[in-house]
Design a protein around this motif. Structure first.
Motif, PDB file in Angstrom:
ATOM      1  N   LEU A 175     -21.622  48.249   5.959  1.00 47.11           N
ATOM      2  CA  LEU A 175     -20.915  49.525   5.853  1.00 47.11           C
ATOM      3  C   LEU A 175     -19.838  49.489   4.774  1.00 47.11           C
ATOM      4  O   LEU A 175     -19.670  50.444   4.003  1.00 47.11           O
ATOM      5  CB  LEU A 175     -20.288  49.877   7.204  1.00 47.11           C
ATOM      6  CG  LEU A 175     -19.427  51.137   7.264  1.00 47.11           C
ATOM      7  CD1 LEU A 175     -20.285  52.370   7.029  1.00 47.11           C
ATOM      8  CD2 LEU A 175     -18.718  51.227   8.614  1.00 47.11           C
ATOM      9  N   PHE A 176     -19.105  48.388   4.687  1.00 48.40           N
ATOM     10  CA  PHE A 176     -17.903  48.366   3.864  1.00 48.40           C
ATOM     11  C   PHE A 176     -18.064  47.731   2.489  1.00 48.40           C
ATOM     12  O   PHE A 176     -17.285  48.031   1.591  1.00 48.40           O
ATOM     13  CB  PHE A 176     -16.785  47.611   4.602  1.00 48.40           C
ATOM     14  CG  PHE A 176     -16.118  48.411   5.670  1.00 48.40           C
ATOM     15  CD1 PHE A 176     -15.374  49.537   5.348  1.00 48.40           C
ATOM     16  CD2 PHE A 176     -16.221  48.044   6.998  1.00 48.40           C
ATOM     17  CE1 PHE A 176     -14.752  50.278   6.332  1.00 48.40           C
ATOM     18  CE2 PHE A 176     -15.609  48.776   7.989  1.00 48.40           C
ATOM     19  CZ  PHE A 176     -14.876  49.895   7.648  1.00 48.40           C
ATOM     20  N   ILE A 177     -19.011  46.823   2.305  1.00 44.60           N
ATOM     21  CA  ILE A 177     -18.988  45.977   1.120  1.00 44.60           C
ATOM     22  C   ILE A 177     -18.940  46.773  -0.178  1.00 44.60           C
ATOM     23  O   ILE A 177     -18.224  46.416  -1.125  1.00 44.60           O
ATOM     24  CB  ILE A 177     -20.195  44.995   1.131  1.00 44.60           C
ATOM     25  CG1 ILE A 177     -20.088  44.021  -0.048  1.00 44.60           C
ATOM     26  CG2 ILE A 177     -21.508  45.736   1.117  1.00 44.60           C
ATOM     27  CD1 ILE A 177     -18.859  43.172  -0.055  1.00 44.60           C
ATOM     28  N   VAL A 196     -27.684  42.935   0.805  1.00 43.18           N
ATOM     29  CA  VAL A 196     -27.707  44.405   0.812  1.00 43.18           C
ATOM     30  C   VAL A 196     -28.063  44.991  -0.548  1.00 43.18           C
ATOM     31  O   VAL A 196     -28.155  46.210  -0.688  1.00 43.18           O
ATOM     32  CB  VAL A 196     -26.344  44.969   1.275  1.00 43.18           C
ATOM     33  CG1 VAL A 196     -26.043  44.547   2.703  1.00 43.18           C
ATOM     34  CG2 VAL A 196     -25.221  44.530   0.339  1.00 43.18           C
ATOM     35  N   ALA A 197     -28.236  44.145  -1.568  1.00 41.57           N
ATOM     36  CA  ALA A 197     -28.539  44.664  -2.909  1.00 41.57           C
ATOM     37  C   ALA A 197     -29.403  43.661  -3.666  1.00 41.57           C
ATOM     38  O   ALA A 197     -29.374  42.459  -3.391  1.00 41.57           O
ATOM     39  CB  ALA A 197     -27.245  44.938  -3.673  1.00 41.57           C
ATOM     40  N   ASP A 198     -30.145  44.181  -4.633  1.00 43.44           N
ATOM     41  CA  ASP A 198     -31.005  43.348  -5.477  1.00 43.44           C
ATOM     42  C   ASP A 198     -30.168  42.826  -6.644  1.00 43.44           C
ATOM     43  O   ASP A 198     -30.119  43.418  -7.725  1.00 43.44           O
ATOM     44  CB  ASP A 198     -32.194  44.167  -5.982  1.00 43.44           C
ATOM     45  CG  ASP A 198     -33.170  43.306  -6.788  1.00 43.44           C
ATOM     46  OD1 ASP A 198     -33.075  42.070  -6.692  1.00 43.44           O
ATOM     47  OD2 ASP A 198     -34.012  43.894  -7.503  1.00 43.44           O
ATOM     48  N   VAL A 199     -29.477  41.728  -6.423  1.00 41.64           N
ATOM     49  CA  VAL A 199     -28.570  41.169  -7.412  1.00 41.64           C
ATOM     50  C   VAL A 199     -28.566  39.649  -7.265  1.00 41.64           C
ATOM     51  O   VAL A 199     -28.783  39.115  -6.179  1.00 41.64           O
ATOM     52  CB  VAL A 199     -27.143  41.742  -7.234  1.00 41.64           C
ATOM     53  CG1 VAL A 199     -26.558  41.323  -5.899  1.00 41.64           C
ATOM     54  CG2 VAL A 199     -26.231  41.337  -8.376  1.00 41.64           C
ATOM     55  N   ASP A 205     -19.611  49.716  -8.095  1.00 37.45           N
ATOM     56  CA  ASP A 205     -19.654  49.776  -9.560  1.00 37.45           C
ATOM     57  C   ASP A 205     -20.208  48.482 -10.146  1.00 37.45           C
ATOM     58  O   ASP A 205     -20.938  48.503 -11.153  1.00 37.45           O
ATOM     59  CB  ASP A 205     -18.260  50.052 -10.106  1.00 37.45           C
ATOM     60  CG  ASP A 205     -17.715  51.402  -9.658  1.00 37.45           C
ATOM     61  OD1 ASP A 205     -18.533  52.334  -9.484  1.00 37.45           O
ATOM     62  OD2 ASP A 205     -16.496  51.515  -9.462  1.00 37.45           O
ATOM     63  N   ILE A 206     -19.862  47.363  -9.531  1.00 36.16           N
ATOM     64  CA  ILE A 206     -20.397  46.080  -9.995  1.00 36.16           C
ATOM     65  C   ILE A 206     -21.917  46.081  -9.887  1.00 36.16           C
ATOM     66  O   ILE A 206     -22.630  45.713 -10.828  1.00 36.16           O
ATOM     67  CB  ILE A 206     -19.798  44.920  -9.174  1.00 36.16           C
ATOM     68  CG1 ILE A 206     -18.297  44.791  -9.445  1.00 36.16           C
ATOM     69  CG2 ILE A 206     -20.511  43.608  -9.485  1.00 36.16           C
ATOM     70  CD1 ILE A 206     -17.605  43.768  -8.568  1.00 36.16           C
ATOM     71  N   LEU A 207     -22.425  46.528  -8.749  1.00 35.49           N
ATOM     72  CA  LEU A 207     -23.873  46.522  -8.533  1.00 35.49           C
ATOM     73  C   LEU A 207     -24.580  47.532  -9.430  1.00 35.49           C
ATOM     74  O   LEU A 207     -25.739  47.330  -9.814  1.00 35.49           O
ATOM     75  CB  LEU A 207     -24.170  46.824  -7.063  1.00 35.49           C
ATOM     76  CG  LEU A 207     -23.660  45.782  -6.057  1.00 35.49           C
ATOM     77  CD1 LEU A 207     -23.923  46.244  -4.635  1.00 35.49           C
ATOM     78  CD2 LEU A 207     -24.300  44.423  -6.302  1.00 35.49           C
TER      79      LEU A 207
END
Length: 593
Positions: A356-358, A423-426, A374-376
């Motif tokens: 929820l927060f990241i 939670v992200a493709d990074v 913004d980083i992602l």
């Protein structure tokens, strides 16, 4: 074999209550209030119609108090059983069962001996007709007498203050303690002095208020409006309450002071552990009818039920935040901004809250402060340092190389960023600081051959500082050198200095520890082949001039990195600087006498 009984020193028990069990002598007000409310509850269970009330009267000039209730009263056998035996209680029964009684331990009346040298109790039972007077003293003696005059059903306790405890019998102090402990009791509590009568308690406790009423109530007692109200409920613990979100940031180390009530009687106004540790951005007000108090009645027994209730209340806060994100994003963003540190702590502890927060959390990066969202959006790979010191070493240079480096040196940041792949493709990698320079553009074969003699001289000069040399092309060009080190190398530098200054025996010990436990670690100094001054020093055929240049570059790198320099480095910096000054001033004619 003969069975014998223990002898109890009552005065010793009173000293134990005063100095160890109870935090404040004023708890006798709470204990008498509790006994009165429980007596009224017991009479109600008998089915007798009566106007429930507890009265407290102050006789200020005599430093005397009376506590009266029109509850069930006591028979002579009950007096013998419950007042003359320490630890007995009229409410003991099945302590694990849910009932309406507040007290259980049967030592509460002894708290009166902390402030008074005698307890006088007049009572008449709702079951029997005789009125009785019981007088008890702290030496363990007591008397029981029948009273011939007409006495109403119920119990009255009279206390006269000991010397040095008179302040607890003043009207203002009694009023304050009654409100503190009994403000939300459902039975009317009346305070009387000189025929002036005032009702102490109110009918609507915070846990029964709607949101607006709760907001107004919190603002009235704290003189600041909370950001919002979170309803709290625990079915297994019989808990209802509210948590109000503080309108200002708080430290992780700040002591929490949740107000917790047991069957509407205040148990503690500074309980820190009823809510999970991560929920330090809220203060709670809650009431329970199932949790078991300790003997001091200032905390709960920390059993399985207690921790289950703590977890259930934590779920209430988490569910509120999840719902708020969907329905009131502006308030959600305000809470994140104000309670950033607390939100980070929550996100580390809980997977749902992390998701929820990241993306709403900000991090220090080589591009400045950036939200994770913004980083992602702008980067497919993230480098993160393990410490603030390492981040400072590389931040400016990393940006010039179009490298995003996140500072992982702040509390929780390293753990939060490393988990972002969930939670992200990074791609996320921890930056190995001693290998950072290897990311820069390498020299070609001819350039490597050209700089090799310089690097060999640099390695020889800086070996005593556990430092190795390399050359790369990197931006910005105005940075001549980049110095990178880690904690192990810094530690070894300290041991070197210690070894030099220590006596021979201790120096041998330091040497053994360093060699056997840590091996050999080297810092890295990377010369920037993009810097004109570096190329000029490398091009010099004067070994002494190159030596002075290497020493000056090295000490300049230490200064730029905010590293502490020892006597050896300071001496080296001064000598190399003077060499360059003398070279530059050669041929200048001195003017003087």
């Amino acid at each position: 074999m003969t069975n014998m009984n223990f002898q109890v020193n009552l005065q010793g028990i009173i000293d134990l209550l005063s100095n160890h069990l109870y935090s404040d002598p004023g708890v006798f007000i709470r204990e008498l209030l509790q006994n009165g409310v429980d007596a009224v509850t017991a009479r109600r269970r008998l089915g007798q119609p009566f106007d429930e009330t507890v009265k407290v009267e102050v006789f200020a000039s005599a430093h005397t108090l009376s506590f009266s209730d029109n509850g069930c009263g006591l028979t002579e056998s009950e007096i013998e059983q419950f007042l003359a035996r320490i630890g007995s209680s009229t409410k003991r029964g099945d302590q694990d069962g849910a009932d309406d009684f507040i007290g259980q331990f049967g030592v509460g009346l002894l708290s009166c001996f902390v402030v008074s040298d005698e307890i006088v109790l007049i009572t008449r039972s709702a079951l029997e007709g005789d009125a009785l007077e019981w007088r008890g003293k702290p030496d363990g003696t007591y008397s029981i007498n029948k009273i011939k005059r007409n006495v109403p059903i119920g119990t009255t306790v009279f206390l006269k203050a000991k010397p040095e405890y008179e302040e607890y019998f003043e009207y203002y102090q009694v009023s304050e303690l009654l409100e503190k402990y009994g403000q939300f009791l459902p039975i009317p509590i009346l305070l009387i002095e000189d025929k002036y009568e005032r009702k102490v308690n109110v009918t609507n406790p915070p846990w029964n208020m709607d949101k607006q009423e709760a907001l107004d109530y919190i603002e009235s007692i704290h003189y600041s409006k909370p950001m919002d109200i979170i309803p709290l409920t625990s079915v297994i613990g019989g808990v209802t309450g509210i948590a109000h979100i503080l309108p200002y940031a708080v430290s992780l180390q700040d002591e929490k002071k949740h107000h917790v009530y047991l069957k509407n009687m205040l148990l503690s106004d500074k309980m820190s552990n009823i809510l999970p540790p991560w929920a330090f951005f809220v203060n709670g007000i809650m009431n329970t009818d199932s949790l078991r108090p300790t003997a001091s009645r200032e905390a709960f027994q920390e059993n399985d039920l207690f921790f289950a209730v703590q977890a259930e209340l934590g779920e209430c806060i988490k569910n509120y935040l999840i719902d708020l994100f969907e329905n009131d994003p502006k308030l959600f963003e305000r809470i994140v901004r104000v309670h950033y540190a607390s939100i980070k702590a929550m996100a580390v502890e809980d997977d749902d809250l992390y998701s929820l927060f990241i993306k709403h959390l900000s991090f220090e990066t080589s591009y400045g402060d950036m939200k994770m969202a913004d980083i992602l959006r702008d980067h497919s790979s993230i480098l993160i340092t393990a410490s603030l010191d390492e981040f400072r070493q590389v931040a400016r240079v990393a940006k010039a190389q179009n490298l995003l480096v996140v500072n992982g040196g702040y509390v929780h940041d390293l753990d939060l960023v490393r988990r972002v792949t969930e939670v992200a493709d990074v791609e996320v990698d921890i930056l190995h600081i001693l290998e950072f320079a290897s990311r820069f553009e390498e020299l070609d074969r001819e350039e490597k051959l050209y700089v090799q003699p310089f690097l060999e001289q640099s390695d020889a000069l800086l070996d005593r500082f556990q430092c190795r040399s390399l050359t790369r092309w990197f931006e910005p060009a105005d940075i001549p050198v980049l110095y990178n080190t880690d904690q192990e190398t810094n530690f070894l530098n300290i041991t070197d200095e210690t070894e030099k200054e220590a006596n021979p025996l201790f120096a041998d010990v330091v040497r053994v520890i360093r060699s056997e436990m840590y091996g050999q670690h080297y810092a890295r100094i990377c010369y920037n082949f993009n810097n004109p001054m570096v190329r000029k020093v490398m091009a010099s055929h004067d070994p002494e001039l190159r030596k002075a240049g290497i020493e000056l570059f090295y000490t300049q790198a230490l200064l730029l990195g905010n590293y502490a320099m020892g006597p050896t480095e300071l001496k080296m910096m001064n000598e190399s600087l003077l060499k360059f000054m003398n070279r530059g001033l050669d041929g200048v004619t001195e003017v003087g006498r």
